[in-house]
Design a protein around this motif. Structure first.
Motif, PDB file in Angstrom:
ATOM      1  N   GLY A 126      29.218 -10.341 -37.720  1.00 58.87           N
ATOM      2  CA  GLY A 126      28.138 -10.960 -36.751  1.00 58.87           C
ATOM      3  C   GLY A 126      26.958 -10.414 -36.959  1.00 58.87           C
ATOM      4  N   GLU A 127      26.785  -9.233 -37.448  1.00 60.44           N
ATOM      5  CA  GLU A 127      25.450  -8.720 -37.983  1.00 60.44           C
ATOM      6  C   GLU A 127      24.550  -9.593 -38.860  1.00 60.44           C
ATOM      7  N   ARG A 128      25.287 -10.225 -40.045  1.00 63.86           N
ATOM      8  CA  ARG A 128      24.919 -11.118 -40.675  1.00 63.86           C
ATOM      9  C   ARG A 128      24.391 -12.295 -40.410  1.00 63.86           C
ATOM     10  N   CYS A 129      24.926 -12.899 -39.199  1.00 64.26           N
ATOM     11  CA  CYS A 129      24.398 -13.891 -38.389  1.00 64.26           C
ATOM     12  C   CYS A 129      23.433 -13.773 -37.359  1.00 64.26           C
ATOM     13  N   GLY A 130      23.268 -12.258 -36.920  1.00 69.23           N
ATOM     14  CA  GLY A 130      22.416 -12.002 -36.092  1.00 69.23           C
ATOM     15  C   GLY A 130      23.180 -12.159 -34.569  1.00 69.23           C
ATOM     16  N   SER A 131      24.303 -11.777 -34.442  1.00 72.12           N
ATOM     17  CA  SER A 131      25.141 -11.734 -33.359  1.00 72.12           C
ATOM     18  C   SER A 131      25.668 -10.227 -33.157  1.00 72.12           C
ATOM     19  N   THR A 132      25.347  -9.979 -32.047  1.00 69.04           N
ATOM     20  CA  THR A 132      25.751  -8.572 -31.450  1.00 69.04           C
ATOM     21  C   THR A 132      26.570  -8.294 -30.340  1.00 69.04           C
ATOM     22  N   VAL A 133      27.436  -7.271 -30.177  1.00 66.73           N
ATOM     23  CA  VAL A 133      28.385  -7.085 -28.847  1.00 66.73           C
ATOM     24  C   VAL A 133      28.077  -5.572 -28.603  1.00 66.73           C
TER      25      VAL A 133
END
Length: 475
Positions: A126-133
């Motif tokens: 997710g970090e590679r796409c800019g997503s976070t949790v």
């Protein structure tokens, strides 16, 4: 959190961080696009929930590794992970089962580690796409929706806002859930999974258990590990024990070949015929039964309410004992205790729970075939009645408030909550929400089987795709 963002705190708010909520986050993190995901979970760890917070090695999955992958596109995912985990020195007791890794029944606590590792890997993707949790630790007590999204209220008084929300609340274990008008049993009972508490009991004392399903199996394992060596008496309406799970050969998918089989009566008749054929060939009856599993959502969703009621009333106890089977190590323990005369199973209904006096607790039961009540007493009582699926009976703030606000309605037969086939929640007027979704155990009424790892994995993938599509559209 609100001060860090001009807009809502999250694109997707997930209520519950057990298996359901965690696997949904995993699937969302793997998808292209930028999204902020917040999981609200009261436990300190994600990925465990009620089922996988167990710490005792004896509390194992009731399916072998080959059946329990959290990746719906890779059935061998858990087998490979477990192979590596054992090779690295984890779970040295695994060699006691003396079977290939794919056939091992791993402890639920170790399965929780597996889920957590898959989440950690998904975070990196997710970090590679800019997503976070983000994990916000707390209990959601209320929820409100509006045209722009939804607002959660936590027990701490804090609020979180999001564009979309998902009820991934998991299972309400009857032994750990306050229930309206039926708390006497829990008030007097010992937790089925609390080995430490059981270690304080008289090791020779008589233990009474209400319910004979898989929670009872866990309770007996807990008692054994706590050093209990006295008699155990189990009471349930039908007196049925879970069958042991075996590894039968594959069997033709007879339901796929005959779509005219639709009613409960037709299913039972056809299944009996298939089991008889298997027996004639010297094949385990579990082989044809296992082919039914994949068709349950279709059969249940297309059934009428009358047919569903007939199934629940006449077939459910036998379905549960035949389908929801016990892991071999636990089943072997039960067989040994029965042979020793320490474990006795009774077909009887619980009428009431008495007060505990002089180290003894009494219950009133009615044995099958009898009209009069009988009093039984023991040193301890355990509630092993399984899962409470009727949200109207769950005495917790969130279900109460959601029902009171009319944001949800009970699902078919009051099992879980109502939703469309994609998990969008229906309110009290039957309107399908565009902001609130549900998955896993809350959808019991929609699919009947909605708690197993494979059920949750498939729902997580489908719901993630749906959320990704709507969350990519600007509000």
């Amino acid at each position: 959190m609100s001060a860090e963002h001009k807009g809502p705190d999250a694109d997707i708010l997930i209520v519950g961080g057990g298996l359901s909520g965690t696997m949904l986050a995993v699937q969302l993190l793997r998808l292209p696009g930028q999204r902020r995901i917040v999981i609200v979970e009261s436990r300190s760890e994600l990925g465990r929930g009620e089922a996988y917070s167990a710490t005792e090695l004896g509390h194992t999955l009731n399916g072998n590794a080959a059946r329990m992958s959290v990746d719906p596109d890779d059935v061998d995912d858990l087998t490979r992970w477990l192979t590596d985990y054992i090779a690295a020195g984890g779970w040295p007791e695994s060699d006691q089962q003396q079977v290939p890794v794919a056939e091992l029944f791993p402890p639920r606590g170790i399965f929780g580690l597996y889920v957590q590792q898959r989440l950690a890997e998904a975070r990196l993707i997710g970090e590679r796409c800019g997503s976070t949790v983000e994990h916000v630790r707390g209990e959601v007590t209320d929820l409100q929706t509006n045209a722009a999204g939804l607002r959660l209220t936590l027990a701490s008084g804090e609020h979180l806002t999001g564009r979309f929300g998902v009820l991934a609340t998991g299972m309400f274990a009857a032994a750990r859930t306050p229930q309206r008008d039926s708390n006497a049993l829990n008030a007097a009972a010992v937790d089925p999974w609390d080995v430490n508490a059981m270690g304080q009991l008289d090791p020779q004392g008589r233990v009474l258990i209400i319910g004979s399903g898989l929670t009872m199996v866990d309770a007996v394992v807990s008692l054994e590990q706590a050093g209990h060596r006295g008699p155990i008496d189990v009471f349930s309406r039908h007196g049925l024990l879970p069958h042991v799970r075996r590894q039968p050969p594959t069997w033709p998918d007879f339901l796929a070949a005959d779509l005219n089989i639709r009613s409960t009566r037709q299913l039972v008749r056809a299944l009996r015929e298939q089991c008889a054929r298997a027996a004639e060939q010297g094949i385990d009856w579990q082989a044809p039964l296992d082919t039914v599993r994949v068709h349950i959502p279709r059969l249940w969703s297309q059934a009428s309410d009358l047919q569903r009621r007939q199934f629940v009333r006449h077939v459910r106890p036998w379905w549960e004992s035949h389908h929801h089977r016990s892991p071999p190590p636990s089943a072997h323990l039960l067989d040994r205790l029965i042979d020793e005369g320490r474990l006795n199973i009774h077909a009887a209904s619980l009428l009431s729970v008495g007060s505990a006096e002089a180290g003894q607790i009494s219950i009133s039961v009615r044995y099958r075939g009898q009209d009069k009540a009988t009093t039984e007493s023991g040193a301890a009582l355990i509630n092993s009645t399984g899962i409470q699926y009727d949200w109207r009976r769950v005495d917790r703030a969130l279900p109460r408030n959601l029902l009171a606000r009319g944001l949800i309605q009970p699902g078919p037969l009051a099992l879980g909550i109502a939703a469309d086939a994609g998990g969008a929640v229906m309110d009290a007027e039957g309107r399908v929400s565009t902001r609130l979704y549900a998955m896993g155990p809350p959808l019991r009424g929609l699919w009947w089987e909605s708690t197993a790892v494979t059920d949750v994995a498939l729902q997580a993938k489908a719901l993630a795709a749906r959320l990704a599509a709507v969350s990519n559209v600007p509000s």
